[in-house]
Design a protein around this motif. Structure first.
Motif, mmCIF file in Angstrom:
data_model
loop_
_atom_site.group_PDB
_atom_site.id
_atom_site.type_symbol
_atom_site.label_atom_id
_atom_site.label_comp_id
_atom_site.label_asym_id
_atom_site.label_seq_id
_atom_site.Cartn_x
_atom_site.Cartn_y
_atom_site.Cartn_z
ATOM 1 N N LEU A 479 -77.544 -50.399 7.009
ATOM 2 C CA LEU A 479 -77.594 -51.921 7.010
ATOM 3 C C LEU A 479 -78.725 -52.586 7.587
ATOM 4 O O LEU A 479 -79.303 -53.524 7.211
ATOM 5 N N PRO A 480 -79.368 -51.997 8.834
ATOM 6 C CA PRO A 480 -80.348 -52.576 9.655
ATOM 7 C C PRO A 480 -81.415 -52.830 8.955
ATOM 8 O O PRO A 480 -82.347 -53.497 9.088
ATOM 9 N N ILE A 481 -82.050 -51.764 7.692
ATOM 10 C CA ILE A 481 -83.141 -52.087 7.077
ATOM 11 C C ILE A 481 -83.124 -52.957 5.930
ATOM 12 O O ILE A 481 -84.277 -52.972 5.138
ATOM 13 N N PHE A 487 -90.444 -51.642 7.893
ATOM 14 C CA PHE A 487 -89.634 -50.596 8.618
ATOM 15 C C PHE A 487 -90.127 -49.566 8.470
ATOM 16 O O PHE A 487 -91.195 -48.950 7.738
ATOM 17 N N THR A 488 -90.057 -48.578 9.493
ATOM 18 C CA THR A 488 -90.564 -47.339 9.737
ATOM 19 C C THR A 488 -89.299 -46.325 9.845
ATOM 20 O O THR A 488 -88.150 -46.531 9.968
ATOM 21 N N LEU A 489 -89.759 -45.293 8.991
ATOM 22 C CA LEU A 489 -88.630 -44.107 9.130
ATOM 23 C C LEU A 489 -89.660 -42.812 9.757
ATOM 24 O O LEU A 489 -90.726 -42.441 9.441
ATOM 25 N N THR A 490 -89.119 -42.474 10.978
ATOM 26 C CA THR A 490 -89.584 -41.275 11.736
ATOM 27 C C THR A 490 -88.685 -40.041 11.511
ATOM 28 O O THR A 490 -87.488 -40.142 11.855
ATOM 29 N N LEU A 491 -89.361 -38.846 11.449
ATOM 30 C CA LEU A 491 -88.548 -37.735 11.129
ATOM 31 C C LEU A 491 -88.983 -36.602 12.026
ATOM 32 O O LEU A 491 -90.294 -36.269 12.151
ATOM 33 N N TRP A 492 -88.235 -36.131 12.761
ATOM 34 C CA TRP A 492 -88.238 -35.245 13.822
ATOM 35 C C TRP A 492 -87.702 -33.896 13.311
ATOM 36 O O TRP A 492 -86.654 -33.598 13.018
ATOM 37 N N ASN A 493 -88.606 -32.962 13.208
ATOM 38 C CA ASN A 493 -88.603 -31.616 12.767
ATOM 39 C C ASN A 493 -88.073 -30.709 13.877
ATOM 40 O O ASN A 493 -89.070 -30.483 14.797
ATOM 41 N N PHE A 858 -84.971 -44.837 12.441
ATOM 42 C CA PHE A 858 -85.577 -46.024 11.595
ATOM 43 C C PHE A 858 -86.039 -47.049 12.938
ATOM 44 O O PHE A 858 -85.680 -46.929 14.007
ATOM 45 N N SER A 859 -86.656 -47.895 12.633
ATOM 46 C CA SER A 859 -87.231 -49.049 13.441
ATOM 47 C C SER A 859 -87.665 -50.150 12.739
ATOM 48 O O SER A 859 -88.372 -49.906 11.387
ATOM 49 N N VAL A 860 -87.786 -51.314 13.265
ATOM 50 C CA VAL A 860 -88.464 -52.503 12.573
ATOM 51 C C VAL A 860 -89.544 -52.855 13.731
ATOM 52 O O VAL A 860 -89.273 -53.414 14.531
#
Length: 995
Positions: A479-481, A487-493, A858-860
């Motif tokens: 919902l927030p995006i 917006f950004t999607l950051t994926l930590w492995n 995620f972030s805006v």
């Protein structure tokens, strides 16, 4: 053996199912033990309480004693009373297990009480056994979380009491079956033994007659003597001997020792106790016996128990003056074990596990392998977040361990044998989930603090936008995006190897997506399936989603920038959808360079072909079925219904969820998928991604209908042409794999009394069948139960909705609901076809990546363009400068303080499993710290990280074939050595100091 004696032993075994001065306590541990008297039958009295950290009440309610209408139990008063009773008599001893309760009680005590407790611990009159946050389940738990919850308790005990409080014994008295892997972990935690309260009734009868209730458990096929552990099955489960329960909740007679009283009963009580001791001696192998004196939440008034036990010990020992050879005294499991060790006996061995468990005929406790599947997945998800948070905290050096503790503690509680097992009341399950959610909320502060240090370029202090989770991505909702311009999607492995993943991002408009280098990402844009959109409770307005391929660096992150397109008309959307080719109710083939998957026009899976190896597995059936739940029979009341614990199908053959099905096939440049709809509550989607050598299956089950008043237990079944000859293979807690044989037990001649559930085993991460040429493997995303009911077939239970309780204590039916309907769940399996000799690379490497998935946040951002964002923020980063071997896994990376870290690394291949990856491997731990600093000191610890390996001295045992359990102990590492070697299945733990 006479018939009377034989009958006595049989009755005793079935019952299990349902004034010598103490040695001076100048030392704690084994040195404080009373080893009894040679030539006598020594009875070790173990006073204890078993305190579930949630079951019928929540952990808070149990601690304080609230919700008395459910149960009056109150742990705070138990601990108050026990300490007072121990102070009253220096001969008394007591054991305690659950640190979740003790830690809470300890924080409330005065300094005076704390000093008293410390003295009791130093004198070994209060002994901590196991020492984990809880008594963990063994079927549905993952080894990562088992280690963590025991380390959590061990750390508290070490910091609070020191070495005298270090547990030496595992006390698994209530879990419903026992895992070989858990035994191996306990051995690696430095334990000398393990005591069990439950074992299958057939196993117990067999062992009792042969005096084999105690044994050496060879708990690993890979670690040899490092994994050997003494294991004993207790005589009364974990309760008191019949008629000798002296807790206030019991109805047994107290010791009435005033001869002037009409009810004077000392002679009768003494004779009864002596008879009980002699009966036990018929099924145990030495002149030492253990008698547990306790039970669930006992000792709210500990004086009552101890006063009667004081008298019992006194009067029984007085009979030695009349020729009795019974010698009884207060003891602990550790002292009992030490006495057995000093008895000079050799022991039988065991190398399989204790699954499945049945207390009486036709009642197998195999339902809990699947019960509450949503909670089982949520626990996995929360652990994934915990491990990522620890890594981010460590690499960003945010020193936020106290904040992380909230989630660590919640996960510690979740490992309890009435938590992730799914055998608690509904309101308690809700409490576990809420605690996990609260812990996740707290660690988001740590994640944000870490990214504030890792994201800005050139160590700038630029204010970063808040990262947030989208916990409902499994139902394509975030919902927030929705509707955001960017917006950004950051994926930590979290793994130490690069991985390729395929994120799906639900959206309400079209976006251009840029990768960390600023290049436009080729992404597929297609509709979210109606089966997802129509799920009860889904509030998202997103009807479409983006799918794209991502290559993530090892132990690092990538950020992807989404920017709304200027035009977002129906024509644009139609043009995007036209790029996706779809067929309806036609035969279809999914194929990439590695796999070919064939379906007919009726939606039936017909074939999976491994094109690289020229291997084909044909399917005569693949689909979803349901077992009708047995609901009891007045003519056989001892056999319980299906319920939270028990899986008891009414009929041996399940019914299909639907006789017809629909199939839609969709193909894009990234993925090919077959979506199969069985009815309005069951569907599945097969996904074959470009470049992948495995097949993903996503399924939706629920709300399970109960309009016919029949409980249903849902399975997915694959019937293949593999000639599996009754054999199938399941993992133990995510690590080693055990061979299963239908209708067979390695330890005793198994009488088949229930053909389906007796062949179910825990599947923590994988199950497979094989023949000489082919292996068909299924990976799971949570713990589930399953087996092979006939050759070539695999079935996995994935959901249960039952309308009747199984009368084993929980007191309510397993009928989960949400949004006013039955609970619907989504899940994922991964399928593989390969040669048996080559399959380990798949089920080890892919299973590890499946378990430790990249964490999406995620972030805006507060920037207006991608150019502005890329000028300020780093979009890719890795903690590693060198690649790590593929057979090594980073299990723990935890910052203890600004200069110290706890690191666990493991070799996660078995011996002879793979020609390449089953070899020993050497790594440099410094590689993990390139971005932090230089290692100045490195000490190897036992698995629970509460003792240097060089200081561990376990008891030595001899087996019947004259093998010694003694292990050569590695020396403590020098401060300048950071290169280590890992052997197959070995976990090594280090405390590391940074210069």
């Amino acid at each position: 053996m006479g018939w009377v004696t034989l009958f006595t032993i049989l009755v005793l075994i079935l019952t299990q199912i349902f004034a010598v001065p103490l040695k001076s306590s100048n030392n704690c541990g084994y040195d404080s033990c009373n080893l009894g008297q040679p030539g006598k039958l020594n009875v070790h009295i173990v006073a204890h309480t078993h305190d579930d950290v949630g079951w019928l009440k929540t952990v808070d309610q149990y601690y304080y004693g609230s919700r008395r209408e459910i149960s009056p139990k109150a742990v705070q008063y138990i601990l108050d009373s026990v300490i007072e009773a121990l102070v009253d008599n220096p001969d008394r001893r007591y054991i305690y297990v659950e640190m979740a309760f003790f830690w809470r009680w300890w924080t409330e005590q005065s300094e005076k009480v704390r000093n008293i407790v410390k003295q009791l611990v130093n004198e070994s009159r209060l002994e901590f056994i196991s020492g984990g946050w809880c008594m963990n389940d063994e079927a549905t738990t993952h080894y990562n979380s088992i280690i963590d919850q025991h380390s959590l308790g061990a750390e508290f005990l070490q910091e609070t009491f020191g070495e005298c409080a270090r547990p030496k014994i595992a006390w698994q008295i209530d879990p419903f079956g026992h895992s070989r892997e858990v035994g191996s972990l306990f051995a690696q935690m430095g334990f000398d033994g393990m005591f069990l309260g439950r074992a299958d009734y057939q196993d117990q009868i067999h062992r009792g007659f042969e005096k084999k209730l105690e044994m050496i458990w060879k708990a690993s096929a890979n670690l040899d003597r490092q994994s050997w552990l003494f294991a004993g099955i207790l005589p009364y489960g974990y309760g008191s001997p019949f008629t000798f329960c002296y807790d206030s909740q019991c109805s047994d007679p107290p010791i009435m020792d005033d001869k002037n009283l009409k009810d004077y009963n000392v002679p009768e009580r003494v004779l009864a106790f002596i008879a009980e001791a002699y009966a036990l001696s018929k099924i145990y192998a030495t002149n030492h016996l253990i008698m547990t004196m306790g039970g669930d939440f006992q000792d709210k008034n500990a004086h009552e128990k101890f006063k009667n036990l004081d008298k019992l010990i006194h009067y029984v020992n007085l009979e030695q003056n009349n020729g009795s050879d019974i010698n009884v005294f207060y003891s602990t499991p550790s002292c009992y074990l030490y006495a057995l060790n000093k008895a000079g006996k050799t022991w039988t061995t065991k190398s399989d596990d204790f699954f499945p468990y049945a207390m009486v005929p036709a009642s197998y406790w195999t339902g809990y392998y699947t019960s509450r599947p949503a909670l089982k997945f949520y626990e996995r998800y929360a652990n994934n977040i915990l491990q990522v948070t620890r890594q981010l905290n460590g690499f960003a050096q945010t020193n936020s361990r106290e904040t992380i503790f909230v989630l660590s503690e919640a996960l510690g509680l979740a490992q309890h044998h009435d938590a992730v097992s799914g055998t608690e009341k509904q309101h308690v399950a809700n409490d576990y989930a809420q605690r996990l959610a609260d812990g996740i909320d707290r660690v988001m502060d740590v994640i944000n603090n870490a990214y504030e240090r890792l994201l800005p370029k050139n160590n700038r202090t630029a204010s970063t936008s808040q990262q947030f989770l989208c916990s409902y991505l499994n139902i394509s909702a975030c919902l927030p995006i929705e509707g955001q311009d960017h917006f950004t999607l950051t994926l930590w492995n979290p793994t130490i190897h690069p991985v390729i993943v395929y994120p799906r991002v639900p959206v309400t408009r079209q976006y251009s997506i840029r990768d960390p280098r600023g290049n436009l990402v080729v992404a597929e844009y297609f509709p979210i399936p109606e089966t997802i959109q129509n799920l009860p409770g889904r509030m998202s307005s997103a009807q479409n989603q983006y799918l794209f391929q991502v290559s993530l660096p090892a132990l690092g992150f990538n950020t992807y920038y989404f920017e709304a397109k200027a035009q977002n008309t129906k024509t644009d959307e139609r043009m995007e959808h036209e790029k996706v080719k779809t067929t309806v109710n036609e035969a279809c083939v999914l194929q990439n360079e590695h796999l070919r998957v064939e379906f007919n026009s009726f939606g039936e899976l017909k074939e999976i072909a491994n094109l690289d190896k020229n291997l084909v597995v044909s399917f005569s059936e693949q689909g979803f079925y349901w077992y009708a739940s047995y609901t009891g029979n007045k003519t056989a009341p001892v056999i319980p219904s299906s319920g939270a614990y028990i899986f008891h199908p009414l009929l041996p053959e399940p019914a299909p969820v639907s006789l017809i099905r629909r199939i839609n096939c969709t193909k894009t440049s990234t993925v090919q998928k077959a979506s199969i709809i069985f009815n309005d509550w069951v569907s599945e989607e097969f996904n074959l991604y470009n470049g992948s050598s495995s097949l993903e299956v996503e399924w939706i089950v629920g709300p399970i209908p109960i309009d016919d008043n029949i409980g249903k237990e849902i399975i997915v079944r694959y019937n293949t042409n593999i000639k599996s000859t009754k054999k199938y293979y399941t993992d133990a807690n995510g690590r080693e794999v055990l061979e299963r044989i239908r209708d067979y037990r390695p330890t005793w001649h198994h009488i088949v009394d229930e053909p389906i559930s007796s062949n179910y085993y825990p599947i923590n991460s994988r199950i497979w069948i094989k023949d000489d040429d082919r292996q068909f493997t299924i990976l799971t995303d949570r713990s589930e139960g399953g087996g092979s009911m006939w050759d070539g077939s695999v079935e996995i239970m994935i959901h249960r909705r039952i309308l009747q309780d199984d009368s084993l204590g929980v007191g309510e039916a397993l009928n989960e609901t949400a949004y006013g309907k039955g609970l619907a769940i989504t899940g994922k399996h991964i399928l593989s076809v390969d040669r048996p000799s080559d399959s380990a690379q798949f089920h080890r490497i892919i299973a590890q990546q499946f378990y430790m998935r990249p964490l999406a946040t995620f972030s805006v951002p507060n920037t207006t363009t991608y150019t502005n964002y890329s000028n300020i923020y780093r979009q890719t980063w890795s903690a590693l400068s060198d690649s790590m071997p593929m057979n090594v896994h980073l299990l723990t990376f935890d910052q203890l303080n600004p200069k110290q870290y706890l690191v666990r690394v493991e070799h996660y291949f078995e011996l002879n499993e793979d020609e390449i990856y089953s070899k020993a491997v050497t790594i440099d731990i410094q590689t993990l710290f390139q971005s932090i600093g230089t290692i100045s000191d490195m000490i190897e610890l036992i698995l629970t990280a509460n003792l240097p390996v060089s200081d561990l001295h376990r008891l030595e045992w001899m087996t019947n074939d004259q093998q010694s359990s003694k292990v050569h102990v590695s020396q403590q590492y020098l401060s300048n050595v950071t290169t280590i070697t890992l052997n197959p299945m070995q976990i090594r733990t280090f405390q590391i100091t940074i210069a």
